[in-house]
Motif scaffolding. Structure first.
Motif, PDB file in Angstrom:
ATOM      1  N   GLY A 172       5.868  -6.186 -17.253  1.00 13.88           N
ATOM      2  CA  GLY A 172       6.883  -5.156 -17.419  1.00 13.88           C
ATOM      3  C   GLY A 172       8.274  -5.739 -17.544  1.00 13.88           C
ATOM      4  O   GLY A 172       8.500  -6.704 -18.264  1.00 13.88           O
TER       5      GLY A 172
ATOM      6  N   GLU B  36       7.599  -4.027  -9.937  1.00 11.09           N
ATOM      7  CA  GLU B  36       6.930  -4.721 -11.036  1.00 11.09           C
ATOM      8  C   GLU B  36       6.911  -6.199 -10.680  1.00 11.09           C
ATOM      9  O   GLU B  36       7.964  -6.786 -10.412  1.00 11.09           O
ATOM     10  CB  GLU B  36       7.634  -4.466 -12.358  1.00 11.09           C
TER      11      GLU B  36
ATOM     12  N   HIS C 146       0.991  -3.234  -7.807  1.00 13.61           N
ATOM     13  CA  HIS C 146       0.017  -3.099  -8.898  1.00 13.61           C
ATOM     14  C   HIS C 146      -0.751  -4.389  -9.125  1.00 13.61           C
ATOM     15  O   HIS C 146      -0.404  -5.441  -8.597  1.00 13.61           O
ATOM     16  CB  HIS C 146       0.728  -2.679 -10.189  1.00 13.61           C
TER      17      HIS C 146
ATOM     18  N   ARG D 264      11.395   1.003  -8.278  1.00 11.62           N
ATOM     19  CA  ARG D 264      11.716   2.425  -8.385  1.00 11.62           C
ATOM     20  C   ARG D 264      11.413   3.058  -7.035  1.00 11.62           C
ATOM     21  O   ARG D 264      10.394   2.741  -6.412  1.00 11.62           O
ATOM     22  CB  ARG D 264      10.849   3.033  -9.481  1.00 11.62           C
TER      23      ARG D 264
ATOM     24  N   ARG E 182       1.020   6.489 -11.556  1.00  8.29           N
ATOM     25  CA  ARG E 182       1.601   7.767 -12.004  1.00  8.29           C
ATOM     26  C   ARG E 182       0.868   9.008 -11.474  1.00  8.29           C
ATOM     27  O   ARG E 182       1.496  10.016 -11.169  1.00  8.29           O
ATOM     28  CB  ARG E 182       1.737   7.805 -13.517  1.00  8.29           C
TER      29      ARG E 182
ATOM     30  N   THR F 193       1.610  -2.243 -14.944  1.00  7.71           N
ATOM     31  CA  THR F 193       2.899  -2.164 -14.254  1.00  7.71           C
ATOM     32  C   THR F 193       2.799  -1.084 -13.184  1.00  7.71           C
ATOM     33  O   THR F 193       1.716  -0.533 -12.949  1.00  7.71           O
ATOM     34  CB  THR F 193       4.040  -1.803 -15.236  1.00  7.71           C
ATOM     35  N   TYR F 194       3.921  -0.741 -12.593  1.00  7.43           N
ATOM     36  CA  TYR F 194       3.875   0.308 -11.570  1.00  7.43           C
ATOM     37  C   TYR F 194       3.508   1.661 -12.146  1.00  7.43           C
ATOM     38  O   TYR F 194       3.218   2.591 -11.408  1.00  7.43           O
ATOM     39  CB  TYR F 194       5.155   0.375 -10.740  1.00  7.43           C
ATOM     40  N   LYS F 195       3.421   1.786 -13.443  1.00  8.26           N
ATOM     41  CA  LYS F 195       2.983   3.047 -14.059  1.00  8.26           C
ATOM     42  C   LYS F 195       1.528   3.368 -13.736  1.00  8.26           C
ATOM     43  O   LYS F 195       1.094   4.501 -13.892  1.00  8.26           O
ATOM     44  CB  LYS F 195       3.199   2.991 -15.564  1.00  8.26           C
TER      45      LYS F 195
END
Length: 115
Positions: A48, A43, A17, A5, A27, A22-24
């Motif tokens: 993910g 990811e 990460h 993203r 946030r 995940t890359y969340k």
């Protein structure tokens, strides 16, 4: 290719990460960094939306190859890297293999897993 993203504008900053997230995980940091950098959130394989790593390859070198493939696909000449937890091992494998592609690197909570 790894799921990714893009957020923000500016110099490219790859966010790697750790295991089990995940890359969340980024946030809360994204709104602070996005005005200054083009963030590339990936990811890693096995988490993910990313597929599994080929069973005949070591995880960290395979991740480094996948990151290099992504960098080339995005047309990024050189990027900075911010890596978290076990993602620091992926970043370490990447910078050892592709040092000319890394402007600078930061390891956040580095962890080393044996075996």
């Amino acid at each position: 290719m790894l799921p990714y993203r893009l957020v923000g504008s500016g110099d490219p900053l790859l966010l790697i990460h750790g295991w089990g997230v995940t890359y969340k995980v980024w946030r809360k940091l994204i709104p602070l960094l996005a005005p200054h950098f083009q963030l590339i959130l990936v990811e890693l394989p096995g988490l993910g939306a990313a597929g599994e790593v080929a069973p005949n390859k070591s995880y960290y070198p395979a991740c480094a190859e996948a990151l290099e493939e992504l960098r080339q696909a995005l047309g990024i000449e050189q990027w900075a890297i911010l890596a978290y937890s076990t993602g620091t091992r992926v970043g370490e494998a990447y910078v050892q293999r592709y040092p000319q592609q890394v402007e600078r690197m930061v390891f956040l909570c580095p962890v080393y897993l044996r075996g």
